[in-house]
Enzyme design. Sequence first.
Site, PDB file in Angstrom:
ATOM      1  N   HIS A  16       0.869  -1.189   0.000  1.00 10.13           N
ATOM      2  CA  HIS A  16       0.000   0.000   0.000  1.00 10.13           C
ATOM      3  C   HIS A  16       0.898   1.229   0.000  1.00 10.13           C
ATOM      4  CE1 HIS A  16      -3.947   1.919   1.657  1.00 10.13           C
ATOM      5  NE2 HIS A  16      -3.272   2.788   0.921  1.00 10.13           N
ATOM      6  N   HIS A  18       1.334   4.721  -2.453  1.00 11.38           N
ATOM      7  CA  HIS A  18       0.991   5.560  -3.611  1.00 11.38           C
ATOM      8  C   HIS A  18       2.270   6.265  -4.041  1.00 11.38           C
ATOM      9  CE1 HIS A  18      -3.364   5.140  -2.761  1.00 11.38           C
ATOM     10  NE2 HIS A  18      -2.943   5.034  -1.513  1.00 11.38           N
ATOM     11  N   HIS A 204      -9.426   0.443  -1.686  1.00  6.72           N
ATOM     12  CA  HIS A 204      -9.437   1.080  -0.368  1.00  6.72           C
ATOM     13  C   HIS A 204     -10.859   0.932   0.202  1.00  6.72           C
ATOM     14  CE1 HIS A 204      -5.680   2.837  -1.615  1.00  6.72           C
ATOM     15  NE2 HIS A 204      -5.610   3.716  -0.636  1.00  6.72           N
ATOM     16  N   GLU A 207     -11.393   2.689   5.643  1.00  8.66           N
ATOM     17  CA  GLU A 207     -10.451   3.677   6.198  1.00  8.66           C
ATOM     18  C   GLU A 207     -11.321   4.706   6.929  1.00  8.66           C
ATOM     19  OE1 GLU A 207      -8.445   6.094   3.221  1.00  8.66           O
ATOM     20  OE2 GLU A 207      -6.877   6.753   4.609  1.00  8.66           O
ATOM     21  N   ASP A 285       1.602   3.956   2.833  1.00  7.24           N
ATOM     22  CA  ASP A 285       0.559   4.757   2.177  1.00  7.24           C
ATOM     23  C   ASP A 285       1.155   5.936   1.393  1.00  7.24           C
ATOM     24  OD1 ASP A 285      -2.015   5.364   1.388  1.00  7.24           O
ATOM     25  OD2 ASP A 285      -2.770   5.901   3.375  1.00  7.24           O
ATOM     26  N   ASP A 286       1.338   7.068   2.050  1.00 11.21           N
ATOM     27  CA  ASP A 286       1.917   8.266   1.408  1.00 11.21           C
ATOM     28  C   ASP A 286       3.035   8.794   2.300  1.00 11.21           C
ATOM     29  OD1 ASP A 286      -0.196   8.727  -0.811  1.00 11.21           O
ATOM     30  OD2 ASP A 286      -1.367   8.456   1.023  1.00 11.21           O
TER      31      ASP A 286
HETATM   32  N1  ADE Z   1      -4.791   8.458  -2.137  1.00  7.12           N
HETATM   33  C1  ADE Z   1      -3.572   8.483  -1.621  1.00  7.12           C
HETATM   34  N2  ADE Z   1      -3.590   8.040  -0.355  1.00  7.12           N
HETATM   35  C2  ADE Z   1      -4.864   7.704  -0.071  1.00  7.12           C
HETATM   36  C3  ADE Z   1      -5.526   7.176   1.057  1.00  7.12           C
HETATM   37  N3  ADE Z   1      -4.895   6.893   2.188  1.00  7.12           N
HETATM   38  N4  ADE Z   1      -6.847   6.971   0.987  1.00  7.12           N
HETATM   39  C4  ADE Z   1      -7.510   7.260  -0.136  1.00  7.12           C
HETATM   40  N5  ADE Z   1      -6.941   7.747  -1.226  1.00  7.12           N
HETATM   41  C5  ADE Z   1      -5.618   7.968  -1.201  1.00  7.12           C
HETATM   42 ZN    ZN Z   2      -3.893   4.647   0.284  1.00  3.50          ZN
END
Ligand code: ADE
Ligand code: ZN
Length: 334
Positions: A16, A18, A204, A207, A285-286
């Site tokens: 996971h 991006h 996703h 969340e 994630d990011d």
């Molecule tokens: N795009 C990038 N990170 C995300 C996340 N955690 N949830 C939804 N969309 C995303």
């Molecule tokens: Zn994500």
Amino acid sequence: ENQVAFLTEIPKCEHHLHIEGTLEPKLLFQLAEKNSITFPQGFPTTHEELAESYNHFSNLQDFLDVYYIGCNVLISEEDFYLLTLEYLTKVSKQGLKHTEIFFDPQSHTARGLTIDLVFNGIQRACDEILAKKGITTKIIMCLLRHCTIEDCSETIDLAEHLIKEGKIHGLGLDSSEKPFPPELFEQIYLKAKALNPKLRLTAHAGEEGDSSYITTALDKLNVERIDHGVRSIEDPKVIARLAKNKIMLSVCPLSNVVLRVVKNVSELPIRKFLDANVPFSINSDDPAYFGGYILDNYLEVQRRFNLSKKDWAIIATNAILGSWCDEERKTELL
Ligand code: ADE
Ligand code: ZN
């Protein structure tokens, strides 16, 4: 200390991530300068100021608003190559062995870039890291759930050759969760899968959306995996289903704190997932936005849960088993 070495050495698989979320503030401003990209009024003007602003997201949408502005600085194939290589080089020092990289084609095709340019930049960095460090990768395209169904459908058309050739290995679904439940994308998922029955599917769910989003992702989209999925803990029936069918959750601890899904990592159901035999992996994630890469996420889980070596062996094994690499590679990693 000792635990840092132990956690660094655990063979890690990331599911996971991006790629646009690995854009560090410094590189963001460098690329903006190079590509003559300007920002909306009120956008931070230095990388320090931008990084500081990341401490104040109050939810997913808040973050996404900034994240999509960041995406606009990525223009050339070389930009995507450099972005991806920077990420891969960093995590090559954190015990990462295999990573499955999300990209959001619509963030780029909407600005006139081609999907091939984006894909080729990412793939070139992946090829290089395989040759240099032996790290394996798979590329997964995500559809933006805030875009129209027509736009998502067109995006599948634009990616058709990459899906058919298996170069795009999987399909995911991201962006603003709650207003756009999984079932809206049922036909799109069917259409993509029809192009190549080997296409892997994820989304996703759970969340910000409640556990019913996990159920509909499984029932309507036929996903094999759930990204995030932490709200599954609110429904024992969903938990039993995940455990029974070995559906892996790609959990993102630091993300969940920064986006206020939980107050801190100790609130995550990590222990409960382990006790209920729900497979999960730990992911970033990011990372450029959420304060840490994969190892930082492992370290924070350990700081909050003080797991045993046996628990960590289970987590590492489940992350390998839940990977979409080929079986040979799995055997190598186990
Ligand atoms: N795009 C990038 N990170 C995300 C996340 N955690 N949830 C939804 N969309 C995303
Ligand atoms: Zn994500």
